[in-house]
Scaffold this motif. Structure first.
Motif: not given
Ligand code: UD1
Length: 345
Positions: A290-302
């Motif tokens: 029930x907790x929101x996860x602060x996340x963002x999309x970034x570039x792929x990881x090598x």
């Protein structure tokens, strides 16, 4: 059979998977003896194993790259029936920076154990391998027969080479039997929240980074890449509950000790058989807690593969083992562990 007399050496037994497996060994009536250099784990793990099981396992602190110390150990503890070898370095990125440290630690430890198996007549070994040996496979899900690909990192290469070392040594010495367990992505913690994964510094792996973000230690979870050829664009893995995974080790030990294997060296995939994306994990965590996860999309990881998950039929049939815990319960266990170590109510 009276299993209470069966001694099992667990190298790396205070580490993440090692500690959970030690608990399951005790629960099944074995006598685990731990060797760990505490390079990536803490001595308090032993007390927590005791809190869970009522038994504090024997413990020796040293580095098994030191053959003399390892020989002294086998002189002290006789009649060891089997070894489960977890002790290794495991950070993919670090292995690229420090290849010699990875080759030295991960190869010499296994070589020393095998030398001692021959010298002290220890008949059985279970080796921690990894799905990393498959690279990005052409066909999914992967079976144990899926061809290995050239390793992407020194870490991955040590897993491949160690499998070869085992194959050759067991071929030349039929009195030794072995099982390599290829783990997919182990996550979660013991349901008591007394043992779990304790990454040093900034976690590389998804779930510890996620739980640390929710605990306020990290600002935001970066989701590495949303342009993969997957349903939601994020990369897919097979996330396996660490307690389920640990139980497979006990079955493997029993198979070796009771000589039930189909050959002297066997390999099993340990996963759930389900592929989940990074966003599935984020959503699953939010649903479970029930907790929101602060996340963002970034570039792929090598170096990341796009998608991989296991065909687990062989382990299901031959070991009679199956992953049982739901992803929500597993993610909740990871959060309960994080809360416990951070003192969050
Ligand atoms: C890798 C290794 C594996 C090793 C494990 C533990 C490979 C192919 N796999 O697994 O053998 O046992 O590390 O060291 O070498 N992710 C994010 N944000 C994060 C962290 C991860 O989006 O902050 C994503 C990754 O891009 C990946 C997924 O989450 O798609 C899982 O990553 P991770 O937990 O690091 O494990 P692997 O890289 O799959």
């Amino acid at each position: 059979m009276n299993k209470s007399k069966k001694r099992v050496l667990v190298t790396g037994g205070t580490g993440y998977i090692g500690s959970h497996t030690t608990v399951e060994l005790i629960n099944a009536g074995y006598e685990p003896i731990i060797i760990d250099n505490l390079s990536n784990s803490s001595i308090e793990v032993l007390d927590n194993i005791e809190k869970i099981t009522g038994i504090k396992p024997s413990f020796e602190q040293f580095d098994i790259t030191d053959l003399k110390k390892l020989e002294a150990f086998f002189e002290k503890y006789s009649e060891i029936e089997a070894i489960i070898h977890f002790a290794a370095n495991k950070a993919v990125g670090e292995s690229v920076q420090k290849p010699l440290m990875y080759y030295h630690n991960n190869l010499v430890t296994l070589i020393n154990l095998l030398k001692c198996q021959l010298k002290y007549n220890v008949p059985n070994i279970v080796f921690s391998s990894s799905c990393t040996v498959y690279g990005q496979p052409e066909k999914l899900p992967v079976t144990e027969q899926t061809p290995k690909q050239e390793a992407e990192s020194p870490y991955g290469n040590t897993k491949q080479v160690n499998e070869e070392i085992l194959i050759d040594t067991i071929k030349a010495n039929p009195n030794i039997h072995g099982i390599a367990l290829r783990y997919f992505n182990p996550i979660g913690a013991h349901p008591t929240a007394l043992i779990g994964e304790l990454p040093l510094g900034v976690p590389n792996c998804l779930v510890p980074f996620l739980t640390q973000t929710v605990a306020g230690i990290r600002e935001q979870l970066s989701v590495f890449g949303s342009d993969y050829n997957t349903p939601d664009g994020t990369a897919i893995r097979d996330y396996i509950n660490v307690v389920d995974l640990s139980k497979a080790h006990v079955i493997a030990i029993e198979r070796l000790i009771e000589n039930k294997g189909k050959s002297n060296f066997e390999i099993f995939n340990l996963g759930t058989g389900n592929g989940l994306s990074v966003l599935d994990i984020v959503n699953g965590f939010e649903k479970a807690t029930g907790i929101k996860v602060n996340h963002k999309i970034v570039d792929r990881r090598a170096g990341d593969v796009e998608q991989i998950w296991a065909n687990t039929s062989y382990a299901n049939q031959e070991l009679g083992w199956k992953a049982e815990t739901s992803i929500e319960a597993t993610l909740l266990s990871a959060w309960n562990w994080e809360k416990n170590i951070r003192g969050i109510k």
